[in-house]
Each structure stands twice: as C-alpha cells, then as structure tokens.
Enzyme design. Structure first.
Site, PDB file in Angstrom:
ATOM      1  CB  SER A  19      -3.392   2.893  -6.590  1.00 49.20           C
ATOM      2  OG  SER A  19      -2.165   2.399  -6.076  1.00 49.20           O
ATOM      3  CB  SER A  47      -0.931   1.813  -2.216  1.00 47.61           C
ATOM      4  OG  SER A  47       0.098   1.726  -3.183  1.00 47.61           O
ATOM      5  CE  LYS A  77       1.647  -1.951  -2.657  1.00 48.41           C
ATOM      6  NZ  LYS A  77       0.483  -1.048  -2.421  1.00 48.41           N
ATOM      7  CB  SER A 121      -1.033   0.018   1.226  1.00 54.12           C
ATOM      8  OG  SER A 121      -0.014  -0.710   0.577  1.00 54.12           O
TER       9      SER A 121
END
Length: 254
Positions: A42, A44, A105, A200
């Site tokens: 993804s 994010s 993250k 995100s």
C-alpha cells in the site's frame, strides 16, 4: 553391477534430501533471528517506501517475541533481549487489533509522549515538529484517487526532536486527521504514523490500529533489495527491463 548402481542412486537421493533440509534450516534461522523479507502492498509510507518495494527487516534490532517465530506460536510472552525503537525508525509490527496482519509505519511517539495533529502539523509534547516545504512529489498517485496515474502532491521535510529527518506527503489541506485530540502513549507502547499522512491508517485511528505494544514489534526496515512498478508482478520477469525500479535496489531505508 545393478546392485552397485542402485546403491549409488539411493546415496545420491539421500545426499540431496540432506542438503535440502540443511538449506531449509539455515533459511529458518536467518528468517527468525536475522532478516526477513517483506513487500510493500500500500501507499501509506510514500514517498519513503513505494508500492512494489521489497525490503529486508532486521529481526534482532528490538529483540524477539513469539511474533518473531514463523506462524507465531504463543510459546512465551514479552520480549527476549528486548530494546526500544528510536523515534523515527521505520518498523514492521503486528497489528494489535488483528495479530495475523503485518503493518509498517514510522515510530513517532515513545512511551509517555503526548502526540497531536493541529492543522496538519505534528506536535510532540506540545512542541511543533520542525517542518520545511519541499518541491512537490511527482509520481504514482499517493492519494488513492480514482484513475490513479501520475500526481503532483505537496511534500514536507519533517525533523523529529532527536534529529531524524524524512519526507511526508500532504494530499489535502484540512484532511480527515489533520486535527486530532491529544494521544498519550501508554507505557510499553509506541505511536506509529505513515509518511503519507492523509492516506495512512495508523495509531491516530485508535479503533483500527491504536498504540502498538512492544511485544508486537517484528523488526526494523533496513534496505530495499528489489522494487517493481505499482501494478506490475515480480514473477513476470520478461517485463523487468521497463517495470523494475533499478534505482531503488540496495537503497537504505531511513
């Protein structure tokens, strides 16, 4: 002659089986204790990490929990040789709400920190994080817009209190999570955010991610070893000449 030939064949098969078993054991040890490959599905973490990046994550950086072991059997709780991540590290972790799912993250808040977004600006312990405007990001759409394609998006350079700098993207002014309540990070937990701030799902969403326990940390993202354009498939090797992002090979993740 036939007996001798059969013995040699059996010996060769046995040797092959032993080599395969040894190779699998070595791979298991490396994956469990040293490095594990992950891919980015993804956007994010754009523009730091792109969809189609494949990277190595160091398993030893923060010690080991039962999530370090393949299939995550609950053999023990807590961490062995555990250490805390630094603010700004990019970390792979198991999602607290669904521990079968891996997320990646950046560590923004440490235990005891107060984290808040005000008008799109990040505050840590009531102090705004230093932010400088950069040239616009131009590339594969980071905002999830219909049609995708190439987009131009506002880009900033953030510098955390410990001096770690990185780029963030800003898809929209007054985005959904540009203004938040104050998050107070509990002991033994961390506050994670994606660099693509308006696209995100991270610790700002308490019902979906929330604060990440130390036990859920898998490792630290270290290096991109392969990268292929969004929408392409790595197994289609005949498309590599124009689909592979050659300039991202062996890029250190920061």
């Amino acid at each position: 002659m036939s007996v001798t030939s059969g013995t040699k064949t059996e010996s060769g098969v046995g040797e092959t089986i032993r080599v395969v078993i040894h190779a699998l054991l070595i791979a298991l040890v490396i994956r469990t204790f040293l490095f594990q490959p992950f891919n980015i599905p993804s956007g994010s973490m754009k523009a730091t990490l792109l969809v189609g990046d494949y990277l190595f994550v160091s398993k030893y950086s923060y010690g080991y929990s039962h999530y370090s072991i393949p299939f995550s059997p609950p053999l023990f709780s807590g961490r062995i040789w555990g250490s805390d991540p630094n603010r700004g590290d990019i970390v792979v972790f198991r999602l607290p709400k669904d521990d079968s799912t891996d997320y990646i993250k950046r560590v923004i808040g440490l235990p005891g920190d107060r984290v808040q977004m005000r008008d799109g600006l990040l505050y840590i312990n009531d102090t705004p994080v230093e932010r400088q405007r950069m040239s616009e990001y131009v590339g594969e759409d980071p905002c999830g817009s219909e049609g995708g394609g190439i987009s131009r998006v506002k880009r900033w350079k953030e510098t955390l209190p410990n001096g770690v700098s990185y780029e963030t993207l800003d898809c929209a002014d007054n985005g959904y999570m540009d203004n938040t309540n104050v998050y107070t990070v509990p002991a033994g937990h961390f506050f994670m955010m994606g660099d693509n701030r308006d696209n995100s799902t991270d610790s700002r969403f308490l019902g979906q991610v929330g604060y990440v326990p130390q036990e859920n940390l898998i490792g630290r993202a270290q290096m991109i070893f392969f990268s292929i354009a969004e929408g392409e498939h790595a197994w289609m090797f005949w498309r590599w000449p124009w689909a592979v992002r050659w300039n991202r090979f062996f890029k250190i993740v920061r």
